[in-house]
Design a protein around this motif. Sequence first.
Motif, PDB file in Angstrom:
ATOM      1  N   ILE A 178      -6.831   9.348 -15.529  1.00  0.00           N
ATOM      2  CA  ILE A 178      -8.119   9.940 -15.187  1.00  0.00           C
ATOM      3  C   ILE A 178      -9.211   9.123 -15.851  1.00  0.00           C
ATOM      4  O   ILE A 178      -9.079   8.692 -17.000  1.00  0.00           O
ATOM      5  N   SER A 179     -10.267   8.874 -15.086  1.00  0.00           N
ATOM      6  CA  SER A 179     -11.330   7.985 -15.533  1.00  0.00           C
ATOM      7  C   SER A 179     -12.683   8.659 -15.366  1.00  0.00           C
ATOM      8  O   SER A 179     -12.819   9.649 -14.634  1.00  0.00           O
ATOM      9  N   SER A 180     -13.690   8.114 -16.042  1.00  0.00           N
ATOM     10  CA  SER A 180     -15.038   8.652 -15.895  1.00  0.00           C
ATOM     11  C   SER A 180     -15.652   8.288 -14.549  1.00  0.00           C
ATOM     12  O   SER A 180     -16.784   8.675 -14.265  1.00  0.00           O
ATOM     13  N   ASP A 181     -14.924   7.557 -13.701  1.00  0.00           N
ATOM     14  CA  ASP A 181     -15.391   7.368 -12.328  1.00  0.00           C
ATOM     15  C   ASP A 181     -15.085   8.591 -11.456  1.00  0.00           C
ATOM     16  O   ASP A 181     -15.418   8.624 -10.283  1.00  0.00           O
ATOM     17  N   GLY A 182     -14.431   9.603 -12.072  1.00  0.00           N
ATOM     18  CA  GLY A 182     -14.158  10.861 -11.378  1.00  0.00           C
ATOM     19  C   GLY A 182     -12.824  10.925 -10.682  1.00  0.00           C
ATOM     20  O   GLY A 182     -12.465  11.976 -10.137  1.00  0.00           O
ATOM     21  N   ARG A 183     -12.068   9.841 -10.687  1.00  0.00           N
ATOM     22  CA  ARG A 183     -10.796   9.806  -9.948  1.00  0.00           C
ATOM     23  C   ARG A 183      -9.606  10.171 -10.837  1.00  0.00           C
ATOM     24  O   ARG A 183      -9.515   9.740 -11.972  1.00  0.00           O
ATOM     25  N   VAL A 184      -8.718  10.969 -10.260  1.00  0.00           N
ATOM     26  CA  VAL A 184      -7.405  11.240 -10.852  1.00  0.00           C
ATOM     27  C   VAL A 184      -6.385  10.527  -9.967  1.00  0.00           C
ATOM     28  O   VAL A 184      -6.278  10.830  -8.775  1.00  0.00           O
ATOM     29  N   THR A 185      -5.653   9.575 -10.548  1.00  0.00           N
ATOM     30  CA  THR A 185      -4.781   8.703  -9.752  1.00  0.00           C
ATOM     31  C   THR A 185      -3.344   8.815 -10.210  1.00  0.00           C
ATOM     32  O   THR A 185      -3.058   8.881 -11.407  1.00  0.00           O
ATOM     33  N   ASN A 186      -2.444   8.834  -9.233  1.00  0.00           N
ATOM     34  CA  ASN A 186      -1.005   8.807  -9.484  1.00  0.00           C
ATOM     35  C   ASN A 186      -0.519   7.382  -9.260  1.00  0.00           C
ATOM     36  O   ASN A 186      -0.711   6.821  -8.175  1.00  0.00           O
ATOM     37  N   TRP A 187       0.102   6.786 -10.286  1.00  0.00           N
ATOM     38  CA  TRP A 187       0.602   5.414 -10.190  1.00  0.00           C
ATOM     39  C   TRP A 187       2.124   5.429 -10.135  1.00  0.00           C
ATOM     40  O   TRP A 187       2.776   5.967 -11.025  1.00  0.00           O
ATOM     41  N   ILE A 188       2.665   4.818  -9.080  1.00  0.00           N
ATOM     42  CA  ILE A 188       4.114   4.798  -8.863  1.00  0.00           C
ATOM     43  C   ILE A 188       4.629   3.388  -9.137  1.00  0.00           C
ATOM     44  O   ILE A 188       4.117   2.413  -8.577  1.00  0.00           O
ATOM     45  N   MET A 189       5.626   3.294  -9.993  1.00  0.00           N
ATOM     46  CA  MET A 189       6.206   1.997 -10.349  1.00  0.00           C
ATOM     47  C   MET A 189       7.256   1.617  -9.312  1.00  0.00           C
ATOM     48  O   MET A 189       8.398   2.065  -9.379  1.00  0.00           O
ATOM     49  N   ASN A 190       6.857   0.800  -8.352  1.00  0.00           N
ATOM     50  CA  ASN A 190       7.721   0.413  -7.245  1.00  0.00           C
ATOM     51  C   ASN A 190       8.098  -1.064  -7.370  1.00  0.00           C
ATOM     52  O   ASN A 190       7.274  -1.937  -7.096  1.00  0.00           O
ATOM     53  N   LYS A 191       9.303  -1.345  -7.792  1.00  0.00           N
ATOM     54  CA  LYS A 191       9.798  -2.706  -7.982  1.00  0.00           C
ATOM     55  C   LYS A 191       8.851  -3.484  -8.884  1.00  0.00           C
ATOM     56  O   LYS A 191       8.767  -3.215 -10.064  1.00  0.00           O
ATOM     57  N   ASN A 192       8.108  -4.451  -8.321  1.00  0.00           N
ATOM     58  CA  ASN A 192       7.239  -5.284  -9.150  1.00  0.00           C
ATOM     59  C   ASN A 192       5.755  -4.994  -8.957  1.00  0.00           C
ATOM     60  O   ASN A 192       4.911  -5.828  -9.273  1.00  0.00           O
ATOM     61  N   GLU A 193       5.424  -3.817  -8.441  1.00  0.00           N
ATOM     62  CA  GLU A 193       4.022  -3.499  -8.235  1.00  0.00           C
ATOM     63  C   GLU A 193       3.772  -2.018  -8.478  1.00  0.00           C
ATOM     64  O   GLU A 193       4.669  -1.182  -8.396  1.00  0.00           O
ATOM     65  N   LEU A 194       2.516  -1.729  -8.788  1.00  0.00           N
ATOM     66  CA  LEU A 194       2.075  -0.349  -8.936  1.00  0.00           C
ATOM     67  C   LEU A 194       1.438   0.113  -7.642  1.00  0.00           C
ATOM     68  O   LEU A 194       0.530  -0.544  -7.112  1.00  0.00           O
ATOM     69  N   ILE A 195       1.894   1.236  -7.135  1.00  0.00           N
ATOM     70  CA  ILE A 195       1.320   1.827  -5.941  1.00  0.00           C
ATOM     71  C   ILE A 195       0.493   3.034  -6.369  1.00  0.00           C
ATOM     72  O   ILE A 195       0.976   3.908  -7.091  1.00  0.00           O
TER      73      ILE A 195
END
Length: 227
Positions: A199-216
């Motif tokens: 969660i950031s002060s830009d107002g977004r709550v983001t879910n980050w998924i660890m998929n192989k060699n990248e974050l989705i």
Amino acid sequence: FDYKYYEEEAEKQKATTNISAAAAEAGAHSTTATTSSTTTTTTVPALNLTSKFGPIPPSQKGSFLPLWRFSYDKAKKRPVTAMCWNSTYTDLFAVGYGSYDFMLQDGGLICCYTLKNTQHPEYQFITDSGVMCLDFHPQNCALLVAGLYDGSVVVYDVRNKTGEPIYVSNNPKTKHTDPIWQVFWAKEEPGKNLNFYSISSDGRVTNWIMNKNELINEEVMELKLVN
């Protein structure tokens, strides 16, 4: 992990606190004992208390004192902006260094200390921006995620001797645009990739998924200021 040493230190600290309380109560007061024929006055001197860190000022008698001090040359004069404990190795904790001042952003540092060694961190990682928050994975104890001042999230495997993150959100289209104030690992589910939230002060709550060699990234919600 040698708990005996830390138990002994806690007992010493408890004894010091008890003495401090006694000194505060007694101080330099006088006690008077009266008998049928004479009155005797006895003066109780104030105790000169000390601790492992030196004399205890009168204003601090009965207060908490540090058991350990952790120091590292590369972290001197850097503000501590985040800290978290490892839930598996309970003597291990991570400290993040950064700055809340926009004009003082010159990179960040993460140090993983253990109670067994106060003079040097077990692991250290240099970040491109100041560290704002940290979280160890509750089951995969070697995974450490950090939220940075520039809106990036980075994931480290502390066993990785290169010191480089295994995941980083450096895509300007998906990363946060303001500092990240909280990162939190989601509960691990069988058959699914590991994920965490930010969660950031830009107002977004983001879910980050660890998929192989990248974050989705998956946007959970966006908070907006209502006038």
